[in-house]
Design an enzyme around this catalytic site. Structure first.
Site, short mmCIF file in Angstrom:
data_model
loop_
_atom_site.label_atom_id
_atom_site.label_comp_id
_atom_site.label_asym_id
_atom_site.label_seq_id
_atom_site.Cartn_x
_atom_site.Cartn_y
_atom_site.Cartn_z
N TYR A 1 0.82 -1.21 0.00
CA TYR A 1 0.00 0.00 0.00
C TYR A 1 0.85 1.26 0.00
CZ TYR A 1 -4.77 -1.74 0.80
OH TYR A 1 -6.01 -2.31 0.66
N LYS B 1 3.02 -15.26 2.03
CA LYS B 1 3.18 -15.98 0.76
C LYS B 1 4.67 -16.28 0.63
CE LYS B 1 1.52 -17.63 -3.13
NZ LYS B 1 0.54 -18.73 -3.21
N ASP C 1 -6.39 -6.81 4.08
CA ASP C 1 -7.52 -6.14 3.43
C ASP C 1 -8.45 -7.19 2.85
OD1 ASP C 1 -9.04 -4.02 2.23
OD2 ASP C 1 -8.07 -4.52 0.33
C1 IPM Z 1 -10.35 -1.10 4.12
C2 IPM Z 1 -10.65 -0.44 2.80
C3 IPM Z 1 -9.50 0.50 2.47
C4 IPM Z 1 -8.26 -0.33 2.30
C5 IPM Z 1 -9.73 1.40 1.24
C6 IPM Z 1 -11.02 2.18 1.35
C7 IPM Z 1 -8.56 2.31 1.02
O1 IPM Z 1 -10.85 -1.39 1.82
O2 IPM Z 1 -10.20 -0.38 5.12
O3 IPM Z 1 -10.29 -2.33 4.16
O4 IPM Z 1 -7.99 -0.87 1.22
O5 IPM Z 1 -7.51 -0.45 3.27
MG MG Z 2 -10.90 -3.39 2.56
#
Ligand code: IPM
Ligand code: MG
Length: 362
Positions: free
Chosen positions: A141, A192, A248
């Site tokens: 991310y 992984k 996520d």
């Molecule tokens: C989450 C959401 C977020 C992420 C998005 C909205 C940026 O999906 O909090 O899981 O990917 O972390």
């Molecule tokens: Mg999410």
């Protein structure tokens, strides 16, 4: 001492469910002597519309100065075509990064009253109580380099970088081990490692850290298998710890085991247990503005806030109990509706929780 809470409703149903959370905070203040002060600010698409950025400086300052942040949800189709650098999601990611909220706790608990709401057989999910600990400020991310470039032959090349330092892995590992100690004593680290060097290191670090927690049983699982096991036999898990992106994905999967993502709160904590609390679900533009969204995940997020950041575990328990009482009464928002139950909107659900809370106190 008065607790300062920054409230960021955000977009879509965020606005409606935060109204219910405010009512709850007012009730805690008026009827339970909970000293709380709140202030609202913009984040996400609404912030972009008003100021040109999804995370205005004023919002960040408010969030930094608060004891806790309560967030609704961000995003919506209106802002999807914006440049990625100013999309609503940036507001959320910016808060996570700026406040160093590296530890994201996502419980998936099945309320016995909602066993029928799950798409999985009730014997597979009955009694489910797992906690996913997701690393929230690193990994792919945030890794550099990232971007899309034009190649000489006219093609485009897009790339993101999965990167963790061993200390980042260690600190999320310690959070997870400590939580596992207080729960069932089992921790499954998801990676992984068979393909990605970065997560091979993740696995090594988790194993090293485990030496300090002899009372926790550590296991490792590849993420593809973990996804399968979550829907095959989810009750095998107690606490799971994983990278930002795997977390996520797996947390959405785990959420659905419980019937509705509308029931699940989350906490994002920094090293001092200061944090941001939010429902796991998004801004649900399809039902926004109709007053039908399920406010329970947000109310349960307030409970998590009381428990993890504000030192009020007894009040947190009360909220959890009140939610359970309301479910026992047969009240359901659309997302958790089943035959024989009474369908209600956000406000009626929020009011019912407050009524149950007051009844429990008297
Ligand atoms: C989450 C959401 C977020 C992420 C998005 C909205 C940026 O999906 O909090 O899981 O990917 O972390
Ligand atoms: Mg999410």
């Amino acid at each position: 001492m008065t607790h300062k809470i920054a409230i960021l409703p955000g977009d879509g149903i965020g606005v409606e469910i935060i109204v219910e959370a405010r009512k709850l905070l007012d009730c805690l203040r008026d009827d339970f002597g909970f000293a709380v002060e709140t202030e609202e600010a913009l984040v996400g698409g609404c912030a972009y519309d008003a100021t040109g950025t999804p995370l205005p400086e004023a919002t960040l300052t408010l969030a930094r100065e608060a004891d806790s942040v309560l967030l609704g949800a961000v995003g919506g189709p209106k802002w999807e075509s914006l440049d990625i650098s100013v999309r609503p999601e940036r507001g959320l990611l910016g808060l996570r990064a700026e406040l160093e909220l590296f530890a994201n706790l996502r419980p998936a608990i099945l309320y016995p009253q909602l066993a029928d709401a799950s798409t999985l057989r009730s014997d597979v999910v009955a009694g489910l109580d797992i906690l996913i600990v997701r690393e929230l400020t690193g990994g792919i991310y945030f890794g550099q380099p990232r971007g899309v470039e034009k190649l000489a032959d006219g093609q485009r090349r897009g790339y993101n970088t999965l990167v963790y330092t061993s200390s980042e892995v260690e600190r999320i590992g310690r959070v997870a081990f400590e939580i596992a100690q207080k729960r069932g004593g089992r921790l499954c680290s998801v990676d992984k490692a068979n393909v990605l060097e970065c997560t091979e290191m993740w696995r090594e670090v988790m194993t090293e850290v485990s030496a300090d927690y002899p009372d926790v049983e550590l296991s490792h699982m590849y993420v593809d298998n973990a996804a399968m096991q979550l829907v095959r036999a989810p009750k095998q898990f107690d606490v799971m710890v994983t990278t930002n992106m795997f977390g996520d994905i797996l947390s959405d999967c785990a959420a659905m085991l419980t019937g509705s993502i509308g029931m699940l709160p989350s906490a994002s904590l920094n090293a001092q247990n200061r944090g941001m609390y939010e429902p796991i679900h998004g801004s649900a533009p399809d039902i926004a503005g109709q007053g039908v969204a399920n406010p329970l995940a947000t109310l349960l997020s307030v409970a998590m806030m009381l428990r993890y950041s504000l030192g009020e575990p007894a009040l947190a328990e009360r909220i959890d109990r009140a939610v359970s009482v309301v479910l026992d009464q047969g009240l359901r928002t659309g997302d958790i509706m089943s035959t024989g139950m009474r369908q209600v909107g956000s406000a009626e659900m929020g009011d019912a929780v407050i009524t149950a809370l007051r009844a429990d106190a008297s």
